[in-house]
Design an enzyme around this catalytic site. Structure first.
Site, PDB file in Angstrom:
ATOM      1  N   GLU B  29       0.993  -1.229  -0.185  1.00 29.26           N
ATOM      2  CA  GLU B  29       0.026  -0.041  -0.058  1.00 29.26           C
ATOM      3  C   GLU B  29       0.762   1.169  -0.027  1.00 29.26           C
ATOM      4  OE1 GLU B  29      -1.726  -1.450   3.254  1.00 29.26           O
ATOM      5  OE2 GLU B  29      -3.600  -2.273   2.745  1.00 29.26           O
ATOM      6  N   GLU B  54      -4.923  -6.785   1.355  1.00 23.68           N
ATOM      7  CA  GLU B  54      -3.774  -7.219   2.094  1.00 23.68           C
ATOM      8  C   GLU B  54      -3.869  -8.698   1.681  1.00 23.68           C
ATOM      9  OE1 GLU B  54      -5.810  -5.069   3.739  1.00 23.68           O
ATOM     10  OE2 GLU B  54      -4.622  -3.502   4.506  1.00 23.68           O
ATOM     11  N   ASP B  79      -1.070  -4.219  12.478  1.00 26.55           N
ATOM     12  CA  ASP B  79      -2.259  -4.474  12.837  1.00 26.55           C
ATOM     13  C   ASP B  79      -3.284  -5.004  11.603  1.00 26.55           C
ATOM     14  OD1 ASP B  79      -2.724  -2.477  15.355  1.00 26.55           O
ATOM     15  OD2 ASP B  79      -1.464  -1.713  13.880  1.00 26.55           O
ATOM     16  N   PHE B  80      -2.810  -4.406  10.287  1.00 28.39           N
ATOM     17  CA  PHE B  80      -3.599  -4.766   9.139  1.00 28.39           C
ATOM     18  C   PHE B  80      -3.349  -5.989   8.665  1.00 28.39           C
ATOM     19  CE2 PHE B  80      -3.785   0.067   7.874  1.00 28.39           C
ATOM     20  CZ  PHE B  80      -4.227   0.367   9.138  1.00 28.39           C
ATOM     21  N   ILE B  81      -2.219  -6.600   9.218  1.00 34.42           N
ATOM     22  CA  ILE B  81      -1.932  -8.085   8.738  1.00 34.42           C
ATOM     23  C   ILE B  81      -3.134  -8.917   9.226  1.00 34.42           C
ATOM     24  CG2 ILE B  81      -0.682  -9.708  10.449  1.00 34.42           C
ATOM     25  CD1 ILE B  81       1.874  -8.946   9.111  1.00 34.42           C
ATOM     26  N   HIS B 123      -4.390   0.164  15.743  1.00 40.32           N
ATOM     27  CA  HIS B 123      -3.469   0.899  15.003  1.00 40.32           C
ATOM     28  C   HIS B 123      -2.024   1.154  15.589  1.00 40.32           C
ATOM     29  CE1 HIS B 123      -7.059   2.327  13.047  1.00 40.32           C
ATOM     30  NE2 HIS B 123      -6.179   2.358  11.680  1.00 40.32           N
TER      31      HIS B 123
END
Lengths: 334, 337
Positions: B29, B54, B79-81, B123
């Site tokens: 991203e 993702e 966190d977005f994993i 986050h």
């Protein structure tokens, strides 16, 4: 019957003035972390929230302030939350990206696309427990490439869930142009799941209201979900303090430094490819600046133009809104 | 030797790897915006912005690595994993075992992690222990620029999947991007030695699974990674004034764990205090205790970790993240026992 534009104007203005106050507090360092504003999205929020009733639910993204303001959540409680106070709406635990109001059946998340599944679940609960109630999911066009959102479209169609999927399309996915990372057409994509999909000018609150009415009516009659694609422009970009909008020498150096260092570096891509990369960055910055300063398609201006014949009434609303926001800020800071 | 920032060191080592090996590609991203230098120097084909997908692009990194590339895939924050966990848990980490060791997945997932700037609990997580729990994943968490560059080189050269976590209080560009946004009105407790420091003129790989003893101590061993290491160093200086000799061990990689260095240090001091910004329960801190006890080393043990969802409010956040004050208190308590 059409919308009450005066009411919608008031709601949009409340949200705008509120977020301007938030900007001020953020700049002063009173609010921590990132700050994603919904400035530019007010017509979308207002045109949709106007149709909501008690028992309807909302799943919001990381830019959820406008729908909450318009849904009637106490403004000073939101501000107290942003200020990190224990008596904020989420006791200082959530902050602006993680806002929850159980009494309004409203949840937010900073995980892009997650509003889809949550709204589908809210709608499933409505189907069982509150027939006639609906759920709304708000998300951006960047979220349209997130599997969980597309999966929730299918789920909602297959289970005939009363959901309104609202895509606020500003043509950006964080700071990447959506068109560079998105295949096909979003409207056709939504339609291919077997639900009606309507495209609207997200700066025109009446158009949003009319489209939302169709979707909301359909959901309330238990006929399944609808997808709205509302085009908009957000002058502040992805979040406050976005580098190209900072207007300081330091930020200019921060942006240009790595480029100047890398452009002539030995070994790497061909000169042509390097120029192409430079071109893309320049064009992203150009686009960001245009959206900030062109004042094009401002939803507040759009509706105000429609109402400009009645100056006195406009003035009265504007004064009342100013006062409301000022008092909310004073209460929050006291 | 020269001086470099933490994030610049990572990018610099990455650039060196990209020059040396055309199979190294970067995608994720906003990489054109976050890694502008690499984007300009290596072009869009090798530094490619990805959609917010993702699950797809981390999954694609697994396939690309299996088929010959050496992807360094970026996720905006660890966190977005969560969205891409399947790609790591069930694919990247399993291929080598499933293929009887015949097929490997040389990929790096690069993600900013950590808190301390008031961005809220979705986050600011660390998650290194949670990721290291999975057999087959290597988890790297550097604490200073020199390690950051050298470990990035090793991560890229490694034949298996590596999660490379850069703490946002150390990576000043991320802190600026996500925290201050150019404001002079906000302050963070940034460890100076972690954000900027001397680095070698040319990058050499630093072996994975090798801890670094930053400070010898005979009374107690403080063990940590990333920002926690710097909090330990501060605590050690304060403890010294109280006549407590506290050693500091920087694990540098969570998995594989340098059990030898850990056991040696604890067997000398007899006391282990783990400082872990990741969640306390079922994680790195408990694992370190198990390793020492399994080795038959008697010790007194304590830990200073994050015990709950990280609050948005800066004041509450400071209370729950491991701080120098909490470390000093816990160390003194261990000495008293």
């Amino acid at each position: 019957m059409g919308p009450d534009l005066w009411l919608l104007y008031r709601q949009m203005l409340r949200s705008r003035r509120f977020e301007e106050a938030v900007t001020d507090l953020w700049q002063k360092g009173r609010i921590s972390g990132e700050m994603h504003l919904g400035i530019g999205e007010e017509a979308i929020a207002a045109g949709i929230v106007a149709h909501l009733q008690d028992g309807d639910a909302m799943a919001l993204d990381h830019r959820g302030t406008p729908p909450l303001v318009m849904r009637g959540v106490d403004l000073s409680l939101i501000l107290r939350e942003f200020l990190g106070c224990a008596d904020g709406i989420c006791c200082g635990m959530g902050g602006h990206m993680h806002l929850f109001s159980r009494e309004h059946l409203t949840a937010s998340s900073g995980i892009v696309g997650s509003a889809g599944p949550i709204a589908a679940g809210f709608a499933l609960a409505a189907q069982h427990l509150r027939p006639g109630n609906i759920a709304v999911a708000f998300f951006g066009d960047g979220a349209m490439n997130q599997g969980m959102l597309l999966e929730s479209f299918n789920l909602a169609v297959a289970w005939k869930l009363p959901v309104l999927f609202v895509c606020k399309d500003n043509e950006w996915a964080i700071v990447t142009r959506s068109q560079h990372v998105t295949g096909g057409n979003l409207l056709e994509r939504a339609r291919s799941f077997g639900m009606p999909a309507l495209e609207i000018d997200g700066a025109d609150v009446e158009a949003v209201w009319n489209a939302a009415k169709q979707g909301v009516d359909r959901a309330r009659k238990n006929n399944g979900p609808t997808f709205l694609l509302a085009r908009c422009i957000r002058p502040e970009g992805h979040f406050l303090g976005y580098l190209p909008l900072r207007r300081s020498l330091e930020s200019m150096i921060g942006m240009v430094g790595p480029i100047m260092h890398s452009l002539p570096a030995r070994k790497g891509a061909s000169p042509g490819e390097r120029i192409a990369s430079l071109g893309s960055i320049t064009s992203l910055i150009g686009r960001t600046l245009t959206e900030k300063y062109s004042k094009r398609r401002d939803p507040i201006h759009h509706v105000r133009q429609r109402l400009r014949g009645e100056k006195a009434r406009l003035n009265e609303i504007e004064k009342e809104v100013e006062k409301e926001i000022q008092q909310a800020v004073e209460r929050a800071l006291s | 030797m020269k001086t470099m920032g933490f994030a610049d060191a990572i990018d610099d080592a990455l650039a060196q790897a990209m020059v040396d090996d055309s199979r190294v590609v970067v995608f994720g991203e906003d990489v054109h915006g976050l890694r502008t230098g690499l984007f300009v120097r290596f072009g869009e084909k090798r530094v490619r912005p990805a959609p917010i997908s993702e699950a797809a692009f981390v999954g694609a990194a697994v396939g690309a690595a299996m088929a010959g590339l050496r992807p360094v895939v970026e996720v905006m924050m660890v966190d977005f994993i969560g969205v891409a966990v399947d790609a790591l848990l069930n694919h990247a980490a399993k291929v080598e075992a499933f293929s009887g060791g015949k097929w490997k997945v040389p990929m790096v997932v690069r993600a900013p992690c950590g808190g301390g700037y008031g961005d809220g609990g979705q986050h600011e997580q660390s998650l290194w222990g949670w990721l290291a729990h999975i057999p087959g994943l290597t988890v790297v968490v550097p604490s200073n620029p020199a390690d950051a560059g050298g470990l990035m080189l090793s991560a890229i050269e490694h034949e298996g999947p590596v999660v490379y976590l850069e703490h946002k209080l150390l990576a000043s560009n991320m802190l600026d991007f996500l925290g201050s946004g150019g404001r002079k009105t906000v302050q963070y407790d940034v460890p100076a030695e972690g954000t900027c420091g001397s680095v070698p003129d040319g990058w050499m790989p630093i072996p994975l699974g090798k801890a670094a003893i930053l400070h010898e101590g005979k009374d107690i061993t403080l063990v940590s990674v990333a920002v926690g290491v710097h909090r330990c160093l501060e605590a050690s200086a304060i403890l010294k004034k109280k006549r407590i000799s506290a050693g500091v061990l920087d694990l540098r990689t969570v998995s594989p764990l340098d059990k030898e260095a850990l056991c040696q240090a604890v067997s000398r001091s007899g006391r282990l205090l783990v400082v872990d910004e990741d969640y306390r329960d079922f994680g790195l801190s408990g694992e370190l205790a198990a390793v020492v006890l399994e080795a038959g080393i008697p010790m007194r043990y304590g830990r200073v970790c994050t015990e709950e969802t990280i609050p948005y409010c800066r004041e509450f956040e400071h209370q729950i993240l491991p701080s120098t004050g909490r470390i000093v208190d816990a160390a003194i308590k261990l000495m008293d026992r």
